[in-house]
Design a protein around this motif. Structure first.
Motif, PDB file in Angstrom:
ATOM      1  N   ASP A 158      38.563   5.413   0.169  1.00 19.78           N
ATOM      2  CA  ASP A 158      39.880   6.040   0.302  1.00 19.78           C
ATOM      3  C   ASP A 158      39.879   7.215   1.277  1.00 19.78           C
ATOM      4  O   ASP A 158      40.956   7.612   1.752  1.00 19.78           O
ATOM      5  CB  ASP A 158      40.371   6.541  -1.059  1.00 19.78           C
ATOM      6  N   TRP A 159      38.732   7.787   1.563  1.00 22.57           N
ATOM      7  CA  TRP A 159      38.697   8.992   2.391  1.00 22.57           C
ATOM      8  C   TRP A 159      39.196   8.765   3.815  1.00 22.57           C
ATOM      9  O   TRP A 159      39.927   9.612   4.354  1.00 22.57           O
ATOM     10  CB  TRP A 159      37.291   9.589   2.415  1.00 22.57           C
ATOM     11  N   VAL A 187      43.860  19.052   0.490  1.00 19.62           N
ATOM     12  CA  VAL A 187      42.544  19.627   0.212  1.00 19.62           C
ATOM     13  C   VAL A 187      41.555  19.220   1.296  1.00 19.62           C
ATOM     14  O   VAL A 187      40.726  20.027   1.748  1.00 19.62           O
ATOM     15  CB  VAL A 187      42.059  19.187  -1.182  1.00 19.62           C
ATOM     16  N   LEU A 188      41.629  17.967   1.730  1.00 20.15           N
ATOM     17  CA  LEU A 188      40.742  17.491   2.790  1.00 20.15           C
ATOM     18  C   LEU A 188      40.940  18.274   4.080  1.00 20.15           C
ATOM     19  O   LEU A 188      39.985  18.545   4.822  1.00 20.15           O
ATOM     20  CB  LEU A 188      41.004  16.002   3.030  1.00 20.15           C
ATOM     21  N   ARG A 194      43.273  16.558 -14.213  1.00 19.87           N
ATOM     22  CA  ARG A 194      41.935  15.961 -14.266  1.00 19.87           C
ATOM     23  C   ARG A 194      41.843  14.749 -13.342  1.00 19.87           C
ATOM     24  O   ARG A 194      41.391  13.671 -13.721  1.00 19.87           O
ATOM     25  CB  ARG A 194      41.574  15.567 -15.699  1.00 19.87           C
ATOM     26  N   ALA A 195      42.273  14.958 -12.127  1.00 18.18           N
ATOM     27  CA  ALA A 195      42.297  13.868 -11.156  1.00 18.18           C
ATOM     28  C   ALA A 195      40.877  13.446 -10.794  1.00 18.18           C
ATOM     29  O   ALA A 195      40.022  14.298 -10.506  1.00 18.18           O
ATOM     30  CB  ALA A 195      43.036  14.315  -9.901  1.00 18.18           C
ATOM     31  N   PRO A 196      40.608  12.149 -10.792  1.00 16.75           N
ATOM     32  CA  PRO A 196      39.286  11.689 -10.356  1.00 16.75           C
ATOM     33  C   PRO A 196      39.125  11.839  -8.860  1.00 16.75           C
ATOM     34  O   PRO A 196      40.115  11.869  -8.114  1.00 16.75           O
ATOM     35  CB  PRO A 196      39.269  10.219 -10.776  1.00 16.75           C
ATOM     36  N   LEU A 197      37.909  11.923  -8.413  1.00 14.45           N
ATOM     37  CA  LEU A 197      37.656  11.969  -6.983  1.00 14.45           C
ATOM     38  C   LEU A 197      38.075  10.649  -6.340  1.00 14.45           C
ATOM     39  O   LEU A 197      37.917   9.583  -6.945  1.00 14.45           O
ATOM     40  CB  LEU A 197      36.172  12.218  -6.703  1.00 14.45           C
ATOM     41  N   ALA A 231      50.504   8.641  -7.201  1.00 13.80           N
ATOM     42  CA  ALA A 231      51.224   9.018  -5.993  1.00 13.80           C
ATOM     43  C   ALA A 231      51.129  10.511  -5.708  1.00 13.80           C
ATOM     44  O   ALA A 231      50.972  10.932  -4.556  1.00 13.80           O
ATOM     45  CB  ALA A 231      52.693   8.591  -6.115  1.00 13.80           C
ATOM     46  N   GLU A 232      51.221  11.346  -6.752  1.00 13.72           N
ATOM     47  CA  GLU A 232      51.157  12.799  -6.562  1.00 13.72           C
ATOM     48  C   GLU A 232      49.795  13.247  -6.067  1.00 13.72           C
ATOM     49  O   GLU A 232      49.677  14.268  -5.375  1.00 13.72           O
ATOM     50  CB  GLU A 232      51.482  13.521  -7.872  1.00 13.72           C
ATOM     51  N   HIS A 233      48.754  12.491  -6.390  1.00 12.29           N
ATOM     52  CA  HIS A 233      47.407  12.890  -5.987  1.00 12.29           C
ATOM     53  C   HIS A 233      47.147  12.627  -4.507  1.00 12.29           C
ATOM     54  O   HIS A 233      46.247  13.235  -3.917  1.00 12.29           O
ATOM     55  CB  HIS A 233      46.368  12.158  -6.834  1.00 12.29           C
ATOM     56  N   VAL A 234      47.914  11.709  -3.908  1.00 12.16           N
ATOM     57  CA  VAL A 234      47.661  11.355  -2.515  1.00 12.16           C
ATOM     58  C   VAL A 234      47.852  12.566  -1.613  1.00 12.16           C
ATOM     59  O   VAL A 234      46.957  12.931  -0.832  1.00 12.16           O
ATOM     60  CB  VAL A 234      48.578  10.194  -2.081  1.00 12.16           C
ATOM     61  N   ILE A 235      49.021  13.207  -1.679  1.00  8.24           N
ATOM     62  CA  ILE A 235      49.265  14.357  -0.808  1.00  8.24           C
ATOM     63  C   ILE A 235      48.353  15.519  -1.176  1.00  8.24           C
ATOM     64  O   ILE A 235      47.918  16.291  -0.311  1.00  8.24           O
ATOM     65  CB  ILE A 235      50.750  14.774  -0.866  1.00  8.24           C
TER      66      ILE A 235
END
Length: 331
Positions: A97-98, A219-220, A89-92, A210-214
């Motif tokens: 940050d983009w 995804v981007l 449930r990672a937030p956007l 940290a895991e959400h960064v990669i």
């Protein structure tokens, strides 16, 4: 009659000596965890060059194309990332940050994989492992700039010696030429790309999981990596070992390795943990011998050991935060 003096009052917001004493062990433990996580990430990344060499093959016996490996592994990792982001449930990411995510993707999703995958068809993994040994210096430079840290002169001296050893090794293996081989230039450019991706990813890890960064970086990049992977797909049969190697760089090199790496950079500090990468050339060499049947000669081993030795000295050198003078508003 004696006058009792009250202990001096501490400044508002300043920690007491007791609190500072308790905080120091916690900080040291956090930095130690960061170093161990960084080492785990490096161990995973150390297999990247041998596995990429196995996947692309040689000029005499080509397998998968470098473009397909670089972009295809990003597509596989992006699919895993989408599932992970939904499961946690990672937030956007925040709007600010983009741009940093785009720079992270440019470095570690496009630049490093593409350049190394193309270069690895023309050089052995043992050779490439030594060239990539310059990465800690590049990562430390980017990290120091982004995080406003000021490594000591001794730190930079150790990092510089390791980098000079890498360049000397490349020139020694250039067959007497004073110019680097084109594949070596690609590997050095890949190193610069990785340093940018590592630095910006570590900065994002300070405010994001940290895991959400990669995951978000992958995804981007998906709108570009997916169609390009389809266009570069293999048109001829490919040996099973090449597909297994592709699977490793997709799941481990492009995804799980960054889980440990970015968390390690976040906890231990980008400048200091980046020096753990100096052991990566030696690990890559050890893996290349049984996987590819390459020969670990005395020259390569000697240069690798010399580069690795700098990490044990460099990690003991102080790294200071850069202090800015207070502004008139806050003075």
């Amino acid at each position: 009659m004696t006058t009792q003096h009250a202990p001096p009052a501490t400044l508002a917001g300043a920690p007491s000596p007791g609190a500072a004493g308790r905080a120091a062990p916690r900080l040291q433990a956090r930095e130690l965890r960061g170093l161990w996580l960084g080492l785990l990430g490096v161990a995973i990344f150390a297999l990247t060059l041998p596995m990429t060499r196995l996947a692309v093959g040689t000029p005499a016996a080509p397998q998968l194309s470098g473009v397909f490996i670089a972009l295809g592994r990003a597509v596989v990792a992006a699919g895993l990332s989408i599932a992970f982001l939904l499961a946690t449930r990672a937030p956007l990411p925040r709007r600010g940050d983009w741009p940093a995510l785009a720079l992270t993707a440019a470095g570690v999703v496009f630049g490093f994989p593409l350049l190394t995958s193309v270069a690895m068809r023309y050089v052995e993994a043992v050779h490439a492992a030594v060239i990539i040994g310059v990465l800690p210096l590049a990562t430390a430079a980017v990290g120091a700039w982004l995080h406003r840290q000021r490594p000591s002169a001794g730190f930079w001296a150790c990092a510089g010696v390791g980098s000079l050893l890498v360049v000397a090794f490349a020139l020694l293996r250039s067959g007497g030429s004073t110019l680097l081989h084109p594949a070596d230039l690609l590997l050095l450019a890949a190193t610069a790309c990785a340093a940018v991706g590592y630095g910006w990813g570590a900065r994002l890890s300070q405010t994001m999981r940290a895991e959400h960064v990669i995951c978000w970086a992958l995804v981007l990049a998906l709108p570009l990596t997916l169609p390009l992977t389809w266009l570069s797909r293999p048109q001829a049969p490919v040996a099973a070992p090449a597909w297994w190697a592709f699977g490793y760089v997709a799941v481990f090199s492009m995804w799980l390795g960054f889980f440990a790496w970015y968390r390690g950079l976040s906890q231990g500090g980008t400048v200091r943990v980046s020096q753990v990468q100096l052991v990566q050339p030696f690990l890559s060499m050890l893996f290349a011998v049984p996987l590819l049947g390459e020969r670990l000669d005395a020259t390569s081993l000697g240069f690798a050991l010399a580069v690795i030795a700098t990490v044990f000295v460099g990690k003991k050198m102080p790294v200071h935060p850069t202090h800015r003078p207070p502004s008139k508003e806050t003075a």
